[in-house]
Design a protein around this motif. Structure first.
Motif, short mmCIF file in Angstrom:
data_model
loop_
_atom_site.label_atom_id
_atom_site.label_comp_id
_atom_site.label_asym_id
_atom_site.label_seq_id
_atom_site.Cartn_x
_atom_site.Cartn_y
_atom_site.Cartn_z
N VAL A 266 0.88 -1.17 0.00
CA VAL A 266 0.00 0.00 0.00
C VAL A 266 0.92 1.22 0.00
O VAL A 266 1.93 1.21 0.69
CB VAL A 266 -0.83 0.04 1.30
N GLU A 267 0.56 2.25 -0.75
CA GLU A 267 1.43 3.42 -0.73
C GLU A 267 1.12 4.30 0.47
O GLU A 267 0.03 4.24 1.03
CB GLU A 267 1.31 4.18 -2.06
N ARG A 268 2.12 5.09 0.84
CA ARG A 268 1.97 6.02 1.96
C ARG A 268 0.73 6.88 1.84
O ARG A 268 0.44 7.40 0.76
CB ARG A 268 3.18 6.95 1.89
N ALA A 269 0.00 7.09 2.94
CA ALA A 269 -1.21 7.91 2.88
C ALA A 269 -0.88 9.38 2.69
O ALA A 269 -1.57 10.11 1.99
CB ALA A 269 -2.02 7.71 4.16
N ALA A 270 0.20 9.86 3.32
CA ALA A 270 0.64 11.25 3.16
C ALA A 270 2.08 11.35 3.65
O ALA A 270 2.59 10.42 4.25
CB ALA A 270 -0.26 12.18 3.98
N GLY A 271 2.71 12.48 3.38
CA GLY A 271 4.10 12.65 3.81
C GLY A 271 5.06 11.85 2.93
O GLY A 271 4.69 11.32 1.89
N GLU A 272 6.32 11.78 3.36
CA GLU A 272 7.35 11.13 2.54
C GLU A 272 8.08 10.05 3.30
O GLU A 272 8.14 10.08 4.52
CB GLU A 272 8.39 12.17 2.12
N THR A 273 8.69 9.12 2.56
CA THR A 273 9.47 8.08 3.21
C THR A 273 10.70 8.69 3.89
O THR A 273 11.26 9.67 3.40
CB THR A 273 9.90 6.96 2.24
N LYS A 274 11.10 8.11 5.01
CA LYS A 274 12.24 8.65 5.76
C LYS A 274 13.52 7.89 5.42
O LYS A 274 14.56 8.13 6.00
CB LYS A 274 11.99 8.54 7.26
N TRP A 275 13.41 6.93 4.51
CA TRP A 275 14.56 6.08 4.23
C TRP A 275 15.17 6.43 2.90
O TRP A 275 14.57 6.19 1.87
CB TRP A 275 14.15 4.61 4.24
N SER A 276 16.38 6.95 2.91
CA SER A 276 17.08 7.18 1.66
C SER A 276 17.78 5.87 1.30
O SER A 276 17.88 4.97 2.12
CB SER A 276 18.11 8.28 1.85
N PHE A 277 18.26 5.81 0.07
CA PHE A 277 18.96 4.61 -0.36
C PHE A 277 20.17 4.35 0.53
O PHE A 277 20.44 3.23 0.94
CB PHE A 277 19.39 4.79 -1.82
N TRP A 278 20.86 5.41 0.87
CA TRP A 278 22.07 5.32 1.68
C TRP A 278 21.74 4.77 3.08
O TRP A 278 22.42 3.88 3.59
CB TRP A 278 22.69 6.72 1.76
N LYS A 279 20.66 5.29 3.67
CA LYS A 279 20.24 4.83 5.00
C LYS A 279 19.91 3.33 4.98
O LYS A 279 20.26 2.59 5.89
CB LYS A 279 18.99 5.61 5.42
N LEU A 280 19.24 2.92 3.87
CA LEU A 280 18.88 1.51 3.76
C LEU A 280 20.12 0.63 3.60
O LEU A 280 20.19 -0.46 4.15
CB LEU A 280 17.95 1.29 2.55
N LEU A 281 21.10 1.17 2.86
CA LEU A 281 22.33 0.40 2.65
C LEU A 281 23.04 0.18 3.99
O LEU A 281 23.44 -0.94 4.32
CB LEU A 281 23.25 1.15 1.68
N LEU A 282 23.16 1.25 4.77
CA LEU A 282 23.81 1.12 6.09
C LEU A 282 23.03 0.16 6.99
O LEU A 282 23.60 -0.64 7.72
CB LEU A 282 23.91 2.49 6.77
N TYR A 283 21.71 0.24 6.89
CA TYR A 283 20.85 -0.63 7.69
C TYR A 283 21.07 -2.10 7.31
O TYR A 283 21.11 -2.97 8.16
CB TYR A 283 19.40 -0.21 7.45
N SER A 284 21.24 -2.33 5.99
CA SER A 284 21.44 -3.72 5.57
C SER A 284 22.80 -4.24 6.06
O SER A 284 22.92 -5.40 6.45
CB SER A 284 21.32 -3.86 4.05
N ILE A 285 23.80 -3.36 6.09
CA ILE A 285 25.11 -3.79 6.63
C ILE A 285 24.95 -4.15 8.10
O ILE A 285 25.48 -5.14 8.59
CB ILE A 285 26.16 -2.68 6.43
N GLU A 286 24.15 -3.35 8.80
CA GLU A 286 23.85 -3.64 10.21
C GLU A 286 23.27 -5.04 10.35
O GLU A 286 23.68 -5.82 11.20
CB GLU A 286 22.82 -2.62 10.70
N GLY A 287 22.34 -5.35 9.46
CA GLY A 287 21.69 -6.67 9.48
C GLY A 287 22.70 -7.79 9.25
O GLY A 287 22.70 -8.80 9.95
N ILE A 288 23.58 -7.59 8.27
CA ILE A 288 24.56 -8.63 7.96
C ILE A 288 25.50 -8.83 9.13
O ILE A 288 25.73 -9.95 9.60
CB ILE A 288 25.35 -8.25 6.68
#
Ligand code: UDP
Ligand code: MG
Length: 314
Positions: A199-221
């Protein structure tokens, strides 16, 4: 009466919060056999989120809030929610209505009637998401399935309903570098997966930039696999074996054909390759060391600036 706590991490969500509240109270009213608690965790928002939340708390006693001293990230917000939730059942739900509150009755029925300890959701489509982001997300889950023993499901959302026992187990994992999708799998218990279309966001914008997601994935690994360390070690061994074979080859060739000066470009290539591998391995090692360093400091996961939950309410 049994109580359901809904944890809602909010970071700059003033636009969507009224819509969210409207929808979630509609669903709560349908589930009259349960008492509700809406626990908004304001993750250091810079807009009017806190004002909206306080207004809601003024009108509705079920609205609780915890506000951070700065932005600590969604993981910290969820953890704060778990520590403050008082319900017999706890659910985490995004404020942007991408996690449909309307699924709650179905989730609750699964726990009640089918004996599961938690009900999680995964989206089967990634409609409305940039294709490049979907591509990397898929690669990440494929990789994780190979290198980690902890089960992680592609498309899994943080939207999940849990029993008190499940939440208490999560609270025992007080690690600083939190990667919930892995922690949920790690604690075990029986989890049922419900699938739904993105489902798409009802309003506002996503808080996750590509860079933030990349760092988050490294955290996961780093948090759930030591495979990169093994890969570094194995590539070191492969290089040694290759180097040894090469030495034998050079010695034999020199003995047979003498030693004409040639081959410095190949030498440069080899030096670069080995140098690169060494730096990469040190980098991987450093990544684990850095996480260990942060963990050892034992800093709090979040700092609460204000809240309307009194200590003895919990
Ligand atoms: N969020 C948060 N802290 C952050 C980033 C996001 O609490 O640093 C919250 C945000 O307010 C929302 C949820 O996490 O309720 C999911 O964020 P978002 O919708 O931006 O992520 P997406 O759905 O695009 O993955
Ligand atoms: Mg969202």
């Amino acid at each position: 009466m049994e109580k359901i706590s809904l944890i809602v991490p909010c970071y700059n969500e003033e636009e969507v919060l009224p819509l969210f509240y409207q929808e979630v109270t509609r669903v709560a009213d349908l589930m009259e056999e349960y008492e509700f608690e809406f626990l908004f965790v304001d993750d250091g928002s810079r807009d009017g989120t806190m004002k909206v939340v306080k207004d809601l708390a003024g009108q509705d006693k079920r609205v609780k809030y915890v506000s951070f001293s700065r932005n600590f990230g969604k993981e910290a917000a969820m953890y704060a929610g778990f520590t403050h939730a008082s319900g017999d059942y706890v659910a985490v739900m995004d404020a942007d209505l991408q996690d449909p509150p309307a699924l709650l009755p179905e989730m609750m029925a699964v726990i009640k009637n089918e004996g599961y300890d938690s009900v999680a959701t995964r989206r089967v489509t990634r409609k409305g998401e940039p294709p490049i982001r979907s591509f990397f997300a898929r690669c990440f889950y494929k990789l994780m399935r190979r290198i980690s023993k902890t089960e992680m499901v592609d498309g899994a959302r943080d939207y999940r309903l849990m029993t008190r026992q499940f939440v208490n187990s999560l609270l025992e994992l007080g690690e600083y570098n939190r990667f919930s999708k892995g922690l949920y799998g790690w604690v075990g218990y029986k989890t049922k997966w419900l699938e739904y279309e993105n489902v798409e966001r009802a309003a506002g914008e996503t808080k996750w930039s590509f860079w933030k997601l990349l760092l988050y994935s490294i955290e996961g690994i780093v948090a759930f696999s030591a495979a990169p360390l093994a890969i570094a070690a194995v590539s070191g061994i492969i290089c040694c074996v290759l180097a040894f074979l090469f030495i034998v080859f050079i010695v034999v060739r020199t003995l047979m054909f003498g030693d004409p000066v040639a081959g410095w470009p190949s030498l440069v290539c080899i030096i670069l390759l080995i140098g690169g591998l060494q730096l990469l391995s040190i980098g991987i090692l450093g990544e684990y060391l850095a996480k260990t360093y942060l963990e050892v400091k034992n800093r709090p996961i979040f700092i609460c600036k204000e809240s309307n939950i009194r200590e003895n309410d919990r």
